[in-house]
Design a protein around this motif. Structure first.
Motif, PDB file in Angstrom:
ATOM      1  N   UNK A 255      -6.372 -15.343  -2.813  1.00 36.51           N
ATOM      2  CA  UNK A 255      -6.250 -14.858  -4.350  1.00 36.51           C
ATOM      3  C   UNK A 255      -5.089 -15.555  -4.887  1.00 36.51           C
ATOM      4  N   UNK A 256      -5.336 -15.826  -6.115  1.00 31.61           N
ATOM      5  CA  UNK A 256      -4.202 -16.436  -6.959  1.00 31.61           C
ATOM      6  C   UNK A 256      -4.212 -15.481  -8.070  1.00 31.61           C
ATOM      7  N   UNK A 257      -4.196 -14.126  -8.300  1.00 31.79           N
ATOM      8  CA  UNK A 257      -4.404 -13.637  -9.349  1.00 31.79           C
ATOM      9  C   UNK A 257      -4.115 -12.002  -9.134  1.00 31.79           C
ATOM     10  N   UNK A 258      -3.577 -11.577 -10.094  1.00 29.30           N
ATOM     11  CA  UNK A 258      -3.440  -9.968  -9.838  1.00 29.30           C
ATOM     12  C   UNK A 258      -4.795  -9.292 -10.066  1.00 29.30           C
ATOM     13  N   UNK A 259      -4.684  -7.939  -9.398  1.00 27.28           N
ATOM     14  CA  UNK A 259      -5.646  -7.118  -9.495  1.00 27.28           C
ATOM     15  C   UNK A 259      -4.983  -5.716  -9.675  1.00 27.28           C
ATOM     16  N   UNK A 260      -5.771  -4.839 -10.599  1.00 27.89           N
ATOM     17  CA  UNK A 260      -5.351  -3.542 -10.585  1.00 27.89           C
ATOM     18  C   UNK A 260      -5.737  -2.578  -9.223  1.00 27.89           C
ATOM     19  N   UNK A 261      -6.638  -2.808  -8.688  1.00 29.02           N
ATOM     20  CA  UNK A 261      -7.133  -1.941  -7.775  1.00 29.02           C
ATOM     21  C   UNK A 261      -7.338  -2.672  -6.275  1.00 29.02           C
ATOM     22  N   UNK A 293      -1.137  -5.297  -6.745  1.00 28.24           N
ATOM     23  CA  UNK A 293      -2.187  -4.114  -7.114  1.00 28.24           C
ATOM     24  C   UNK A 293      -1.229  -2.887  -7.597  1.00 28.24           C
ATOM     25  N   UNK A 294      -1.723  -2.116  -8.536  1.00 29.13           N
ATOM     26  CA  UNK A 294      -1.229  -1.069  -8.983  1.00 29.13           C
ATOM     27  C   UNK A 294      -1.587   0.343  -8.309  1.00 29.13           C
ATOM     28  N   UNK A 295      -2.975   0.128  -7.933  1.00 28.99           N
ATOM     29  CA  UNK A 295      -3.514   1.143  -6.946  1.00 28.99           C
ATOM     30  C   UNK A 295      -4.058   0.519  -5.594  1.00 28.99           C
ATOM     31  N   UNK A 296      -3.443   1.110  -4.572  1.00 29.32           N
ATOM     32  CA  UNK A 296      -3.614   0.725  -3.269  1.00 29.32           C
ATOM     33  C   UNK A 296      -4.037   1.709  -2.227  1.00 29.32           C
ATOM     34  N   UNK A 297      -5.250   1.404  -1.548  1.00 26.17           N
ATOM     35  CA  UNK A 297      -5.583   2.383  -0.364  1.00 26.17           C
ATOM     36  C   UNK A 297      -5.785   1.526   0.729  1.00 26.17           C
ATOM     37  N   UNK A 298      -5.336   2.101   1.853  1.00 21.27           N
ATOM     38  CA  UNK A 298      -5.053   1.212   3.045  1.00 21.27           C
ATOM     39  C   UNK A 298      -5.292   2.155   4.322  1.00 21.27           C
ATOM     40  N   UNK A 299      -5.446   1.783   5.466  1.00 17.04           N
ATOM     41  CA  UNK A 299      -5.754   2.673   6.761  1.00 17.04           C
ATOM     42  C   UNK A 299      -4.529   1.800   7.554  1.00 17.04           C
TER      43      UNK A 299
END
Length: 358
Positions: A255-261, A293-299
């Protein structure tokens, strides 16, 4: 339905409306072709007052199989209901959503199904799990302009040239496209194809270059990569201007762009197909750096959690909402597997994550 039970006149009025959304098929012996036959026969007895109310029809797994022999041992394919189903669909002109799990073998057995579906002009939601050449040929004949299109698994041999022409006709109406194990269809799109209205995209199987997908669907806001997908390697040039949410089951640093989540569905610290543990972590760090990202979910795998968090913290300073799921190690006590005590989770949340201001 309660009203329909009060008297015959109420039944005649209420029952067709009660059957406006129907699901056929399942795991019971009675959920197979016999169920479809009985339903279609009932609807065809009074099509003017029954079929015209049908808006949603879902035919799920088990609808086209029956038990072989008197003992009901093996299950075998059974399309004995296909002809009457075609007759019913031909009259279901107000149908809005159609989902058929075994569409490709159904079309191969009964071509009349394709003719019936091609005239359903008001269809807005199409969902087919098993697809193939007959499915694409049928879609090329349709006169509808669906809002949502979902494919599952390719169930056929080699494809033919020009088999994705239906997507050209659908380009003006599609909002959601899910190609869970057949994203390779996108490779056949013409160089001038642009699905400007698509906002939700789901991909699986062999996925083309993200830069190509970005050109074909420039206004996507949510993109999901299924667990079984493989994406061609390239420099990070996929620059979606409106991308808001990425949900991925593998680290994709393209990717070459920002995402919110950003939702990372894979486990950091676990080997993936064709990727070592360290490669997974390195690619994830690149993905986080590129998307911010401003919102991040990870394992995170608990054994390597402390070292993994140390790699992540420097690139998540902009994160404001963080969800971390851990997979703790297991140890055997007697004959039972139990989770070991959490050794590092408190350290993650107290020191390095706090330093990242998340």
């Amino acid at each position: 339905m309660q009203l329909a039970l009060t008297c015959r006149d109420a039944y005649d009025v209420a029952m067709p409306r009660f059957l406006s959304e129907v699901v056929l098929g399942g795991t019971s012996v009675m959920d197979g072709p016999e169920q479809i036959t009985l339903f279609c026969r009932y609807m065809l007895e009074d099509p003017q007052n029954r079929i015209r109310h049908l808006r949603v029809l879902e035919i799920v797994e088990g609808a086209f199989v029956s038990a072989e022999g008197e003992g009901g041992g093996a299950w075998v394919a059974d399309f004995s209901c296909a002809a009457i189903l075609a007759d019913m669909l031909r009259k279901a002109t107000n149908l809005r959503k159609l989902a058929i799990r075994d569409l490709e073998p159904l079309l191969q057995h009964e071509p009349a199904i394709a003719d019936a579906m091609s005239h359903l002009t008001r269809l807005q939601d199409l969902s087919f799990y098993l697809v193939g050449k007959c499915t694409l040929e049928m879609l090329g004949r349709t006169k509808c302009h669906p809002y949502r299109l979902e494919f599952g698994m390719w169930k056929d041999g080699p494809r033919v040239a020009g088999d994705t022409k239906a997507f050209d006709e659908y380009a003006s109406s599609l909002h959601t496209v899910n190609l869970w194990q057949v994203a390779c269809l996108l490779e056949s799109f013409g160089p001038d194809y642009v699905g400007e209205g698509v906002r939700v995209l789901g991909l699986g199987g062999r996925v083309p270059l993200l830069s190509t997908i970005c050109r074909e669907f420039p206004n996507v806001r949510t993109i999901t990569f299924a667990p079984e997908c493989s994406v061609k390697e390239e420099a990070p040039t996929a620059n979606w201007t409106s991308l808001d949410h990425v949900d991925t089951s593998s680290p994709l640093p393209f990717f070459s762009c920002n995402v919110r989540r950003l939702d990372l569905r894979y486990v950091l610290g676990v080997v993936q197909t064709r990727l070592s543990r360290m490669q997974v972590i390195d690619r994830t760090v690149k993905l986080l750096t590129q998307t911010k990202p401003v919102v991040l979910s990870c394992k995170i795998k608990e054994e390597q959690g402390d070292t993994i968090v140390e790699r992540l913290v420097p690139v998540i300073s902009q994160v404001r909402f963080l969800e971390v799921a851990y997979t703790p190690p297991q140890r055997e006590v007697g004959h039972h597997e139990v989770f070991a005590p959490l050794q590092h989770v408190n350290d993650w949340t107290v020191s390095p994550v706090r330093c990242g201001r998340s």
